[in-house]
Design a protein around this motif. Structure first.
Motif, PDB file in Angstrom:
ATOM      1  N   GLU A   2       0.815  -1.207   0.000  1.00  0.00           N
ATOM      2  CA  GLU A   2       0.000   0.000   0.000  1.00  0.00           C
ATOM      3  C   GLU A   2       0.851   1.261   0.000  1.00  0.00           C
ATOM      4  O   GLU A   2       0.430   2.302  -0.495  1.00  0.00           O
ATOM      5  CB  GLU A   2      -0.979   0.008   1.174  1.00  0.00           C
ATOM      6  N   SER A   3       2.078   1.190   0.537  1.00  0.00           N
ATOM      7  CA  SER A   3       2.963   2.355   0.515  1.00  0.00           C
ATOM      8  C   SER A   3       3.283   2.755  -0.914  1.00  0.00           C
ATOM      9  O   SER A   3       3.347   3.954  -1.236  1.00  0.00           O
ATOM     10  CB  SER A   3       4.247   2.065   1.282  1.00  0.00           C
ATOM     11  N   GLY A   4       3.486   1.765  -1.784  1.00  0.00           N
ATOM     12  CA  GLY A   4       3.731   2.052  -3.190  1.00  0.00           C
ATOM     13  C   GLY A   4       2.539   2.718  -3.841  1.00  0.00           C
ATOM     14  O   GLY A   4       2.683   3.664  -4.637  1.00  0.00           O
ATOM     15  N   LEU A   5       1.344   2.254  -3.501  1.00  0.00           N
ATOM     16  CA  LEU A   5       0.132   2.855  -4.050  1.00  0.00           C
ATOM     17  C   LEU A   5      -0.088   4.259  -3.491  1.00  0.00           C
ATOM     18  O   LEU A   5      -0.494   5.173  -4.203  1.00  0.00           O
ATOM     19  CB  LEU A   5      -1.081   1.982  -3.720  1.00  0.00           C
ATOM     20  N   ARG A   6       0.197   4.427  -2.212  1.00  0.00           N
ATOM     21  CA  ARG A   6      -0.029   5.718  -1.568  1.00  0.00           C
ATOM     22  C   ARG A   6       0.929   6.783  -2.082  1.00  0.00           C
ATOM     23  O   ARG A   6       0.634   7.982  -2.015  1.00  0.00           O
ATOM     24  CB  ARG A   6       0.112   5.563  -0.052  1.00  0.00           C
ATOM     25  N   ASP A   7       2.066   6.359  -2.590  1.00  0.00           N
ATOM     26  CA  ASP A   7       3.045   7.307  -3.117  1.00  0.00           C
ATOM     27  C   ASP A   7       2.631   7.891  -4.460  1.00  0.00           C
ATOM     28  O   ASP A   7       3.269   8.824  -4.949  1.00  0.00           O
ATOM     29  CB  ASP A   7       4.419   6.644  -3.245  1.00  0.00           C
ATOM     30  N   THR A   8       1.575   7.343  -5.059  1.00  0.00           N
ATOM     31  CA  THR A   8       1.055   7.916  -6.295  1.00  0.00           C
ATOM     32  C   THR A   8       0.108   9.065  -5.947  1.00  0.00           C
ATOM     33  O   THR A   8      -0.433   9.135  -4.836  1.00  0.00           O
ATOM     34  CB  THR A   8       0.298   6.874  -7.124  1.00  0.00           C
ATOM     35  N   GLU A   9      -0.113   9.955  -6.895  1.00  0.00           N
ATOM     36  CA  GLU A   9      -0.980  11.106  -6.636  1.00  0.00           C
ATOM     37  C   GLU A   9      -2.390  10.670  -6.295  1.00  0.00           C
ATOM     38  O   GLU A   9      -3.030  11.213  -5.383  1.00  0.00           O
ATOM     39  CB  GLU A   9      -0.993  12.030  -7.857  1.00  0.00           C
ATOM     40  N   ALA A  10      -2.899   9.660  -7.011  1.00  0.00           N
ATOM     41  CA  ALA A  10      -4.257   9.189  -6.750  1.00  0.00           C
ATOM     42  C   ALA A  10      -4.347   8.501  -5.395  1.00  0.00           C
ATOM     43  O   ALA A  10      -5.272   8.728  -4.615  1.00  0.00           O
ATOM     44  CB  ALA A  10      -4.695   8.239  -7.857  1.00  0.00           C
ATOM     45  N   GLY A  11      -3.381   7.649  -5.096  1.00  0.00           N
ATOM     46  CA  GLY A  11      -3.422   6.892  -3.846  1.00  0.00           C
ATOM     47  C   GLY A  11      -3.310   7.765  -2.619  1.00  0.00           C
ATOM     48  O   GLY A  11      -3.978   7.522  -1.607  1.00  0.00           O
ATOM     49  N   ASP A  12      -2.499   8.812  -2.689  1.00  0.00           N
ATOM     50  CA  ASP A  12      -2.287   9.685  -1.541  1.00  0.00           C
ATOM     51  C   ASP A  12      -3.588  10.339  -1.089  1.00  0.00           C
ATOM     52  O   ASP A  12      -3.796  10.588   0.097  1.00  0.00           O
ATOM     53  CB  ASP A  12      -1.261  10.754  -1.904  1.00  0.00           C
ATOM     54  N   GLY A  13      -4.476  10.591  -2.033  1.00  0.00           N
ATOM     55  CA  GLY A  13      -5.733  11.246  -1.708  1.00  0.00           C
ATOM     56  C   GLY A  13      -6.728  10.353  -1.001  1.00  0.00           C
ATOM     57  O   GLY A  13      -7.780  10.835  -0.565  1.00  0.00           O
ATOM     58  N   PHE A  14      -6.427   9.061  -0.879  1.00  0.00           N
ATOM     59  CA  PHE A  14      -7.341   8.126  -0.230  1.00  0.00           C
ATOM     60  C   PHE A  14      -6.749   7.537   1.047  1.00  0.00           C
ATOM     61  O   PHE A  14      -7.216   6.511   1.534  1.00  0.00           O
ATOM     62  CB  PHE A  14      -7.718   7.005  -1.196  1.00  0.00           C
ATOM     63  N   ALA A  15      -5.741   8.191   1.603  1.00  0.00           N
ATOM     64  CA  ALA A  15      -5.159   7.713   2.855  1.00  0.00           C
ATOM     65  C   ALA A  15      -6.196   7.788   3.975  1.00  0.00           C
ATOM     66  O   ALA A  15      -6.983   8.722   4.057  1.00  0.00           O
ATOM     67  CB  ALA A  15      -3.941   8.545   3.214  1.00  0.00           C
ATOM     68  N   SER A  16      -6.167   6.790   4.866  1.00  0.00           N
ATOM     69  CA  SER A  16      -7.130   6.742   5.965  1.00  0.00           C
ATOM     70  C   SER A  16      -6.797   7.727   7.078  1.00  0.00           C
ATOM     71  O   SER A  16      -7.677   8.193   7.798  1.00  0.00           O
ATOM     72  CB  SER A  16      -7.177   5.330   6.568  1.00  0.00           C
ATOM     73  N   VAL A  17      -5.501   8.034   7.226  1.00  0.00           N
ATOM     74  CA  VAL A  17      -5.023   8.818   8.370  1.00  0.00           C
ATOM     75  C   VAL A  17      -4.111   9.938   7.875  1.00  0.00           C
ATOM     76  O   VAL A  17      -3.323   9.744   6.941  1.00  0.00           O
ATOM     77  CB  VAL A  17      -4.230   7.932   9.355  1.00  0.00           C
ATOM     78  N   THR A  18      -4.214  11.103   8.514  1.00  0.00           N
ATOM     79  CA  THR A  18      -3.250  12.176   8.258  1.00  0.00           C
ATOM     80  C   THR A  18      -2.728  12.702   9.585  1.00  0.00           C
ATOM     81  O   THR A  18      -3.479  12.891  10.539  1.00  0.00           O
ATOM     82  CB  THR A  18      -3.881  13.334   7.473  1.00  0.00           C
ATOM     83  N   TYR A  19      -1.409  12.926   9.624  1.00  0.00           N
ATOM     84  CA  TYR A  19      -0.746  13.545  10.781  1.00  0.00           C
ATOM     85  C   TYR A  19      -0.501  15.016  10.409  1.00  0.00           C
ATOM     86  O   TYR A  19       0.090  15.312   9.381  1.00  0.00           O
ATOM     87  CB  TYR A  19       0.582  12.863  11.078  1.00  0.00           C
ATOM     88  N   TRP A  20      -0.946  15.925  11.267  1.00  0.00           N
ATOM     89  CA  TRP A  20      -0.895  17.366  10.988  1.00  0.00           C
ATOM     90  C   TRP A  20       0.059  18.059  11.953  1.00  0.00           C
ATOM     91  O   TRP A  20       0.078  17.764  13.148  1.00  0.00           O
ATOM     92  CB  TRP A  20      -2.285  17.996  11.148  1.00  0.00           C
ATOM     93  N   ASP A  21       0.817  19.003  11.425  1.00  0.00           N
ATOM     94  CA  ASP A  21       1.747  19.822  12.208  1.00  0.00           C
ATOM     95  C   ASP A  21       1.332  21.274  12.031  1.00  0.00           C
ATOM     96  O   ASP A  21       1.403  21.811  10.914  1.00  0.00           O
ATOM     97  CB  ASP A  21       3.167  19.585  11.727  1.00  0.00           C
TER      98      ASP A  21
END
Length: 235
Positions: A212-231
């Motif tokens: 899933e890390s490989g998929l998430r590194d794509t522009e489309a995949g990144d937009g469907f991440a379940s979790v975001t860490y915010w600073d």
């Protein structure tokens, strides 16, 4: 949503980490701690408040990295587990665990250098109220996470007896701007929901995460991440 009574039960606190962070849950624990450590940076001599600290897994980690930490939670049973964890790590002098309400923090203005709030914003109905109170007690930084929509979490959320508040990036940006913060960084993680990873062995979880890390590194995949860490920083 599970009520406060459930969360504060002694048996829930005693089994919390074994249920949440065993098997594939250890992968979740690792990723969250890496994200928090990266966002907070050098902590030597800094004062940090962790809101909804639970059993203290982050509070103790931050103290081990040189911070003076206050862990705040509503559950005495969870705080007891945190104190035991701190004693076992020899860090009791660097971590204080306090029972309290995050909407009415028992600290003076600008008391902390940073505030950490993990696994918190998905549970609260009015985030602006809490963000304003957090801004009052910190002079610089807030690090927190959200569960996101659109994502597989949206599907998983429908099946849970306790719902979770889900956020879009525009929601987070808007609420930070309304309450006096500037968003400085964000990191997306986990295409598959946490519940999936907790249900499988760690070795299998690692394999799924690599894919899933490989998929998430794509522009489309990144937009469907379940979790975001915010600073975010105080404006």
């Amino acid at each position: 949503m599970k009520g406060k009574e459930w969360y504060q039960a002694t048996e829930v606190a005693e089994e919390y980490e074994d249920k949440r962070f065993s098997q594939g849950g250890r992968l979740i624990d690792r990723q969250e701690k890496e994200a928090v450590s990266t966002a907070l940076g050098d902590l030597e001599g800094k004062k940090v408040l962790e809101i909804a600290c639970g059993t203290g897994r982050f509070s103790v980690m931050l103290a081990a990295r040189g911070a003076d930490v206050v862990g705040l939670d509503i559950s005495d049973a969870m705080l007891s587990q945190g104190r035991e964890k701190a004693r076992g790590a020899g860090l009791s002098e660097r971590v204080e665990f306090v029972r309290g309400d995050a909407a009415r923090l028992p600290f003076p203005d600008d008391h902390f250098d940073a505030v950490l709030a993990m696994r918190f914003f998905h549970l609260i109905p009015n985030p602006d109220r809490y963000l304003e109170e957090i801004r009052r007690v910190t002079s610089d930084q807030l690090v927190f996470d959200t569960f996101n929509t659109p994502s597989t979490r949206s599907i998983y959320n429908r099946l849970l007896p306790m719902g979770s508040r889900l956020y879009e990036e525009s929601d987070v940006s808007a609420m930070l701007e309304r309450t006096g913060y500037e968003l400085t960084d964000s990191t997306h993680d986990f295409l598959l929901p946490y519940g999936f990873y907790r249900a499988i062995p760690r070795s299998v979880a690692d394999a799924f995460y690599r894919v899933e890390s490989g998929l998430r590194d794509t522009e489309a995949g990144d937009g469907f991440a379940s979790v975001t860490y915010w600073d975010a920083r105080i404006n």
